[in-house]
Design a protein around this motif. Sequence first.
Motif, short mmCIF file in Angstrom:
data_model
loop_
_atom_site.label_atom_id
_atom_site.label_comp_id
_atom_site.label_asym_id
_atom_site.label_seq_id
_atom_site.Cartn_x
_atom_site.Cartn_y
_atom_site.Cartn_z
N LEU A 1 15.58 8.92 5.86
CA LEU A 1 15.68 8.14 4.62
C LEU A 1 16.48 6.85 4.84
N ALA A 2 17.57 6.96 5.57
CA ALA A 2 18.39 5.77 5.80
C ALA A 2 17.62 4.72 6.59
N ARG A 3 16.77 5.19 7.50
CA ARG A 3 16.05 4.26 8.36
C ARG A 3 14.87 3.62 7.65
N PHE A 4 14.12 4.40 6.86
CA PHE A 4 12.84 3.92 6.36
C PHE A 4 12.83 3.59 4.86
N ALA A 5 13.78 4.08 4.09
CA ALA A 5 13.78 3.79 2.65
C ALA A 5 13.78 2.30 2.35
N PRO A 6 14.49 1.45 3.12
CA PRO A 6 14.47 0.02 2.81
C PRO A 6 13.10 -0.63 2.96
N LEU A 7 12.15 0.06 3.59
CA LEU A 7 10.83 -0.52 3.78
C LEU A 7 9.92 -0.31 2.57
N THR B 1 5.86 4.32 -1.65
CA THR B 1 5.04 3.38 -2.43
C THR B 1 5.64 1.99 -2.30
N GLY B 2 4.76 1.00 -2.42
CA GLY B 2 5.22 -0.38 -2.35
C GLY B 2 5.78 -0.76 -0.99
N PHE B 3 4.99 -0.59 0.06
CA PHE B 3 5.46 -0.93 1.40
C PHE B 3 5.79 -2.42 1.48
N ARG B 4 6.99 -2.74 2.01
CA ARG B 4 7.49 -4.11 2.02
C ARG B 4 7.31 -4.82 3.35
N GLY B 5 6.87 -4.11 4.37
CA GLY B 5 6.72 -4.71 5.68
C GLY B 5 7.92 -4.48 6.57
N LEU B 6 7.76 -4.88 7.82
CA LEU B 6 8.79 -4.66 8.83
C LEU B 6 9.49 -5.93 9.20
N SER B 7 10.76 -5.84 9.50
CA SER B 7 11.49 -6.91 10.15
C SER B 7 11.86 -6.41 11.54
N PRO B 8 12.21 -7.29 12.48
CA PRO B 8 12.55 -6.82 13.83
C PRO B 8 13.61 -5.74 13.84
N ALA B 9 14.56 -5.79 12.92
CA ALA B 9 15.63 -4.80 12.90
C ALA B 9 15.12 -3.43 12.46
N ASP C 1 9.44 0.41 -1.92
CA ASP C 1 10.03 0.42 -3.25
C ASP C 1 10.60 1.80 -3.56
N LYS C 2 9.88 2.82 -3.08
CA LYS C 2 10.33 4.19 -3.32
C LYS C 2 9.85 5.06 -2.16
N LEU C 3 10.73 5.92 -1.67
CA LEU C 3 10.39 6.82 -0.57
C LEU C 3 10.92 8.21 -0.89
N MET C 4 10.02 9.19 -0.93
CA MET C 4 10.38 10.56 -1.29
C MET C 4 10.16 11.49 -0.11
N VAL C 5 11.09 12.42 0.08
CA VAL C 5 10.95 13.45 1.10
C VAL C 5 10.17 14.62 0.50
N LEU C 6 9.10 15.02 1.17
CA LEU C 6 8.26 16.13 0.74
C LEU C 6 8.45 17.31 1.68
N PRO C 7 7.99 18.48 1.30
CA PRO C 7 8.09 19.62 2.22
C PRO C 7 7.38 19.32 3.55
N PRO C 8 7.94 19.77 4.64
CA PRO C 8 7.35 19.47 5.95
C PRO C 8 6.05 20.22 6.18
N VAL C 9 5.35 19.82 7.22
CA VAL C 9 4.11 20.48 7.65
C VAL C 9 4.38 21.15 8.99
N ARG D 1 0.84 -1.21 0.00
CA ARG D 1 0.00 0.00 0.00
C ARG D 1 0.87 1.25 0.00
N PRO D 2 0.38 2.36 -0.58
CA PRO D 2 1.08 3.64 -0.48
C PRO D 2 0.95 4.18 0.94
N MET D 3 2.01 4.79 1.42
CA MET D 3 2.03 5.33 2.78
C MET D 3 2.49 6.77 2.79
#
Length: 500
Positions: A455-461, A489-497, A463-471, A440-442
Amino acid sequence: MSPLFLLILVTSLLRLLLGSLMGLGIDETYMVAASHHLELSYFDHPPIAWWLTHAAMWVTGSDAPVVARLPFILLFALSTWLMARITTALFHDKQAGFWAALLMNLSPVYGLTAGGWVLPDGPLDCALLGFLWFSLRATAVIPGGGRWGNWLGAGLCAGLAMLSKYNGALVLIGLPLFLVTAPKARVWLMRPQPWIAGLLAVLFFLPVVIWNQQHHWASFAFQGDRAGGLRFQPFAPFGVWAGEALFVLPWIWVPLILLWLRALRRGPSEPRGWLLALFAATPVLLFAVVSIWSSRHILYHWSAPGTLMLFPLLGAEVARRLQAGAPRLRRVILGTVALVLVALALVGTEMRFNWLTAAFGPGILGKGTDVAGGVDWNDLAPQLAARGLLSTPNLVVAVTRWNDAGKVDYALGGRFPVTVLADDTREYGIVAPADHFLGRPMLLLTPDNHQSYILARFAPLFDKLMVLPPVTLRFGGYPFMTLSVLAGTGFRGLSPADVK
């Protein structure tokens, strides 16, 4: 109009006013958002507070703060009446009943948090006072005892207490202790009434047991872990007691404890004080003792159900001293009333209008995050919608902390699933676990503004993760929090790490 009725009316109106001025706190928002999902029980606590909130929103069609708080305000009005009624019956003095009820209302941990916030403590306190009332009558400590109705009433209220919050059990222990130690009450152990009452309480608690069995005993494990850890801190109880005194008000807490010690010293020869002292003993002592070895943080309001049981003793003592002429005591009470009213006025207006920042500048509250817990994030949805970020089909909103989940969920009106990408997910790990939204898109929202780390923490989760202007969220015309916004887009799920 009787003084007690006037007290109940005025304090209830003040709570309604304050409830309409203030946004929901972190725990309140979390509970209101989670209560949209009607369950047998919940991760943090048993279900009554969630059920009451769900019912209030269902009846009114609104989740406004004052609506969500209304059942808790009404319950505390009942608690005030019960406190006065119990004290009057115990000491045959309406003045004692009034002073006990007034002092309970002046104590912040009861009159403010339990009395007007969406928390399990309000239903718990009301149920425990009902349990105390029926226990006093069932054991004939006050007239009208020994009938089946009183024992069944005690069992019913014990069950309601256990459906409210787990630490209610610590007060309930006081009744069997009284039956064992008070010679005239011991006869009840050979009769069916108390045993049937206990069975009734267990039956009421069954929804919590069933829910836990269905969810791998998650709630029991979570609460039990709070006594975990191992270190030696011989002076920790003094810190716990100091915190408890601050929450109750020191000049109320100290007399409560002194009266408790006096009742313990007198023992079963004075059944009224002995029963109250036993009801209070386990909560007052347990958390201080646990703090000696536990590496977990002991929250100071956990013992509040115990000190609640001591207000009848305090009301009687205050009435006795005032009748003997105690102008200094009267001034202390009037000063406490004035202090509480001024504090409520300052807090209520600040949390509505942010006048401190307007008067002294944004720096007065640090970087602004200090107030975020008590402010509704009302401008979050309009800002996201204006940028077209809420129009994505099958959108899931993700956060990185459970305490942000309630704020975001409440601000978005429950229109999107909200999940937590962390190890501590609380109820959101039950109703919206991240791995239910694979592919699902998140929209990821986090107060962390270090984009490279995010980005380093969440990009592996994804297919593609983009930084947008903050709120940037605003309160009373001033910014108080900035949220980083990322679209994945393309959320891959979580692993314990991934969640550490």
